[in-house]
Enzyme design. Structure first.
Site, mmCIF file in Angstrom:
data_model
loop_
_atom_site.group_PDB
_atom_site.id
_atom_site.type_symbol
_atom_site.label_atom_id
_atom_site.label_comp_id
_atom_site.label_asym_id
_atom_site.label_seq_id
_atom_site.Cartn_x
_atom_site.Cartn_y
_atom_site.Cartn_z
ATOM 1 N N LYS A 221 0.838 -1.153 0.024
ATOM 2 C CA LYS A 221 0.092 0.135 -0.032
ATOM 3 C C LYS A 221 0.776 1.174 -0.011
ATOM 4 C CE LYS A 221 -4.508 -1.554 1.400
ATOM 5 N NZ LYS A 221 -5.752 -1.357 2.262
ATOM 6 N N ARG A 255 -4.606 -9.713 4.341
ATOM 7 C CA ARG A 255 -5.070 -9.621 2.998
ATOM 8 C C ARG A 255 -3.707 -9.296 2.082
ATOM 9 N NH1 ARG A 255 -6.949 -5.529 -0.588
ATOM 10 N NH2 ARG A 255 -8.512 -6.522 -2.104
#
Length: 286
Positions: A221, A255
């Site tokens: 991210k 995840r």
């Protein structure tokens, strides 16, 4: 107890959720699993590497071309049905904020609805309750789907995360979603700048202390990229470091894009914590 689909996970068992993007414009793989066969190959590989959950997404999180509910369903529903047929024991999650899509994928065999946009469609939790599906309750700070944060501010970011995610979890419970199938997610990058996501990581123990199982979606991210000044394809080490910290603080579900590497990190942390035996322990004993 964490129960998702046909699987039950023990209290200290870390769970890997593998990302399978059914989009042509994913920030990470740029459409590598948009077509069915590469996507199914990705599922097979992820399961072999230790993923217990497959998370299917039909719309990329960031801004881009508009994707209708009908198109999102076209990208996900048939695929969910095929994954269910080929991998009957794997937990299937679908990353969607729309109740229409949630209904369709649950009919096709999905076990979990991963609501990454913080309950923007309140009917999604109703769908989860009706089908007995799991629900991920994510903090997005009130942001609308597919928007990026701009000068967002919190007096106390973790207080806001707790207020919103616990509210969503309690509502899900009241609607009839099974208590053991509800997770909360701090929503790294969603409605947050990099410092907010770092603080959410640092204070993750406060979420764990609520008793709700915590899911973290850290993989490659922007907060990792900005922290280390690295492009998307060079964020694995930062992601794994953040994964280790999150595991030590008690997160349950991860995840990820890189399953095998994550699995090793989680096994190492679990073993250091005393929740797992070494795979081999011969040193000094021969």
């Amino acid at each position: 107890m964490l129960r998702l689909g046909r699987r039950e996970f023990a209290a200290h068992e870390p769970v890997v959720m593998a990302i399978v993007n059914r989009t042509p414009d994913s920030f990470y793989d740029r459409g590598a699993t948009f077509r069915d066969e590469p996507a199914l190959a990705r599922v097979e590989q992820a399961v072999a590497e230790g993923a217990a959950i497959i998370d299917v997404g039909g719309v990329k999180a960031g801004p881009g071309d508009e994707v209708s509910a009908e198109e999102e369903a076209r990208r996900t529903v048939g695929f969910v049905a095929e994954v269910r047929r080929r991998f009957p024991d794997v937990v299937i999650s679908v990353d969607t904020w729309r109740h229409e899509v949630g209904e369709a994928v649950c009919e096709a065999g999905a076990d979990v609805l991963n609501d990454a946009w913080g309950g923007v469609d309140p009917k999604l939790a109703e769908v989860a309750a009706r089908y007995g599906a799991g629900l991920v309750c994510t903090h997005a700070g009130g942001a609308q789907p597919r928007t990026r944060p701009h000068r967002v501010a919190y007096e106390d970011v973790m207080a806001d995360i707790l207020e919103r995610t616990l509210g969503l979890a309690e509502r899900a419970l009241a609607l009839g979603v099974p208590r053991e199938s509800v997770l909360i997610d701090p929503g790294h990058d969603f409605g947050k700048n990099t410092r907010h996501s770092l603080e959410a990581t640092r204070r993750l123990g406060e979420m764990v202390a609520t008793g709700w199982p915590v899911l973290v979606s850290l993989s490659n991210k922007d907060f990792v990229g900005e922290t280390l000044d690295r492009p998307v394809k060079e964020r694995l080490l930062g992601t794994l470091a953040t994964t280790a910290v999150s595991a030590w603080l008690g997160a349950r579900v991860y995840r990820v894009h890189e399953v095998a590497e994550t699995r090793q990190v989680l096994d190492m942390v679990a073993t250091i914590a005393g929740h797992r035996e070494p795979a081999v322990a011969r040193r000094g004993l021969a």
